[in-house]
Design a protein around this motif. Structure first.
Motif, mmCIF file in Angstrom:
data_model
loop_
_atom_site.group_PDB
_atom_site.id
_atom_site.type_symbol
_atom_site.label_atom_id
_atom_site.label_comp_id
_atom_site.label_asym_id
_atom_site.label_seq_id
_atom_site.Cartn_x
_atom_site.Cartn_y
_atom_site.Cartn_z
ATOM 1 N N THR A 1 11.799 -31.696 -13.858
ATOM 2 C CA THR A 1 11.076 -32.170 -12.885
ATOM 3 C C THR A 1 10.151 -33.397 -13.463
ATOM 4 N N THR A 2 9.885 -34.501 -13.093
ATOM 5 C CA THR A 2 9.173 -35.511 -13.680
ATOM 6 C C THR A 2 7.546 -35.386 -14.068
ATOM 7 N N ARG A 3 7.280 -34.512 -13.078
ATOM 8 C CA ARG A 3 5.934 -34.081 -13.132
ATOM 9 C C ARG A 3 5.607 -32.652 -13.419
ATOM 10 N N PRO A 4 4.378 -31.956 -13.856
ATOM 11 C CA PRO A 4 4.507 -30.839 -14.039
ATOM 12 C C PRO A 4 5.103 -29.669 -12.902
ATOM 13 N N ALA A 5 5.818 -28.985 -13.100
ATOM 14 C CA ALA A 5 6.697 -28.072 -12.167
ATOM 15 C C ALA A 5 5.606 -27.352 -11.234
ATOM 16 N N SER A 6 4.606 -27.027 -11.898
ATOM 17 C CA SER A 6 3.378 -26.269 -11.067
ATOM 18 C C SER A 6 2.940 -27.073 -10.092
ATOM 19 N N GLU A 7 2.815 -28.267 -10.076
ATOM 20 C CA GLU A 7 2.257 -29.291 -8.944
ATOM 21 C C GLU A 7 3.324 -29.187 -7.941
ATOM 22 N N ILE A 8 4.605 -29.251 -8.400
ATOM 23 C CA ILE A 8 5.597 -29.364 -7.270
ATOM 24 C C ILE A 8 5.749 -28.057 -6.668
ATOM 25 N N GLN A 9 5.718 -27.052 -7.244
ATOM 26 C CA GLN A 9 5.746 -25.567 -6.666
ATOM 27 C C GLN A 9 4.705 -25.521 -5.633
#
Ligand SMILES: Cc1ncc(COP(=O)(O)O)c(C=O)c1O
Length: 396
Positions: free
Chosen positions: A345-353
């Motif tokens: 992911t381009t951004r932290p995966a925790s944000e996408i999660q």
């Protein structure tokens, strides 16, 4: 009277604690999700909403939830005989061991049934150290093998983060991932075993690949060390083959598996070659609950469903479909094998999660902060993957 005051004080302290922690030792970070029921690939949260489960309780729910044959097998075994230890012969146990070895399509001679992934690895390491009399084990950078003394000792970063024991029970060194040239220096005639996850799970679905695994096999043969595949997360069909050992064509001397093995009923197994099994005597290993009849009934139901529902084929097809359709929105690449998927992911995966959970989709993260990890049930269908790709496309 003072006694009453004391008890009132301690009661209110306990209530305050309960409000904070609900009495569970606060050692796990939790998703903002409370599950009240589950069916197929769907969870129901405490607000009565459906959540698509692409994480499967850390790779456990291979058959999804409320699978009729699995549920019936457990009910039938509970009504028949819920427990006898390994001191008593039971057909269900013998059948589970035989079918697991057959399912593996690998030349294993026997199975030691235990309760958890860490316990399976603990026993595999003990067997190797004891049989060889050597002092050292090699593991791989990024590996996770469990939280007990031996399994934690071969887990990358554990000593810095959470290990807790004053010293490891044997010498350990780590081989850099995919560095074939580094293997010879780390695996020597002092090495009892090399332990490796063929596809590293917690690290972020990192596929170590056939050349690296074959090089480990060759070096183990050269120096007389044993090769242990930890397939606790990547095994039991998750790569689309029975085990990653089949996928890469590399034969370990021992293989550990758990998670999907029981579909949620706790169980694990250590499969070993006839040569390794020959080094064991009565009392060399032991367990009370390992190989209990409920666990064996669960394993048999999982093995039967994988075969009857042609789930290995489905894992391969769905794994390929995710890789074809989900490189959208903040996802730029994929890694892993089958339904052990790492989406970069381009951004932290925790944000996408967190954003996916808002849309009713549960995904996992990994120790690599830019990997969103998917470990869905094997019964996944295209329409579920389409929900994920649609949601990802809407995320910046
Ligand atoms: C590859 C691997 N090995 C071992 C373990 C430990 O398994 P358990 O938590 O059942 O002890 C895990 C758990 O996540 C794992 O992913």
């Amino acid at each position: 009277m003072p006694k009453k005051k004391e008890s009132t004080a301690s009661t209110s302290a306990i209530r305050a604690l309960a409000r904070q922690h609900d009495f569970l030792t606060p050692v796990s970070s939790r998703y903002p999700l409370e599950v009240t029921a589950a069916q197929g690939v769907w969870l129901t949260n405490s607000r009565g909403e459906r959540v698509l489960d692409l994480y499967g309780g850390h790779a456990v729910a291979a058959l999804g939830y409320a699978h009729p044959a699995w549920t019936a097998a457990l009910a039938e075994q509970a009504a028949g005989c819920q427990f006898q230890s390994n001191a008593v012969a039971m057909r269900v146990r013998a059948r589970a061991a035989r079918r697991l070895v057959r399912f593996s399509r690998l030349p294993f001679g026997s199975v030691f049934l235990v309760n958890s992934g860490a316990e399976a690895n603990e026993n595999a390491l003990k067997v190797a150290l004891r049989a060889s009399g050597r002092p050292h084990v090699a593991a791989i950078e990024g590996a996770f093998h469990g939280r007990t003394a031996a399994a934690g000792a071969v887990t990358w970063g554990a000593r810095e983060k959470w290990y807790g024991f004053p010293r490891t029970p044997f010498e350990v060194s780590f081989i850099p991932r995919a560095d074939l040239a580094a293997i010879a220096a780390q695996v020597t005639r002092d090495t009892a075993a090399v332990i490796v996850e063929p596809v590293q799970g917690l690290a972020g679905a990192v596929d170590l690949g056939a050349p690296f695994l074959a090089a480990l096999r060759a070096r183990c043969d050269e120096v007389g060390a044993l090769l242990i595949f930890d397939e606790v997360q990547c095994g039991m069909g998750r790569t689309g083959e029975p085990f990653a050992a089949n996928l890469y064509g590399v034969r370990p001397d021992m293989l550990t598996t758990a998670k999907a093995l029981g579909n949620g009923f706790p169980c694990a197994a250590l499969l070993m070659s006839p040569q390794v099994a020959a080094s064991l005597k009565p009392e060399s290993l032991g367990t009370t609950f390992g190989g209990g009849p409920m666990a064996c009934a669960a394993m048999l139901a999982v093995l039967a469903a994988i075969k009857e529902q042609r789930l290995l084929e489905r894992v391969r097809r769905m794994g390929a479909y995710i890789r074809r359709t989900c490189i959208v929105g903040p996802v730029t690449a994929h890694q892993g094998a089958g339904l052990l998927v790492g989406l970069r992911t381009t951004r932290p995966a925790s944000e996408i999660q967190a954003e996916l959970l808002e849309c009713g989709i549960l995904a996992g993260t990994a120790s690599d902060p830019h990997i969103l990890r998917l470990l869905p049930p094997f019964i996944l269908e295209e329409e579920h993957v389409d929900m994920l790709s649609g949601a990802l496309r809407d995320l910046a």
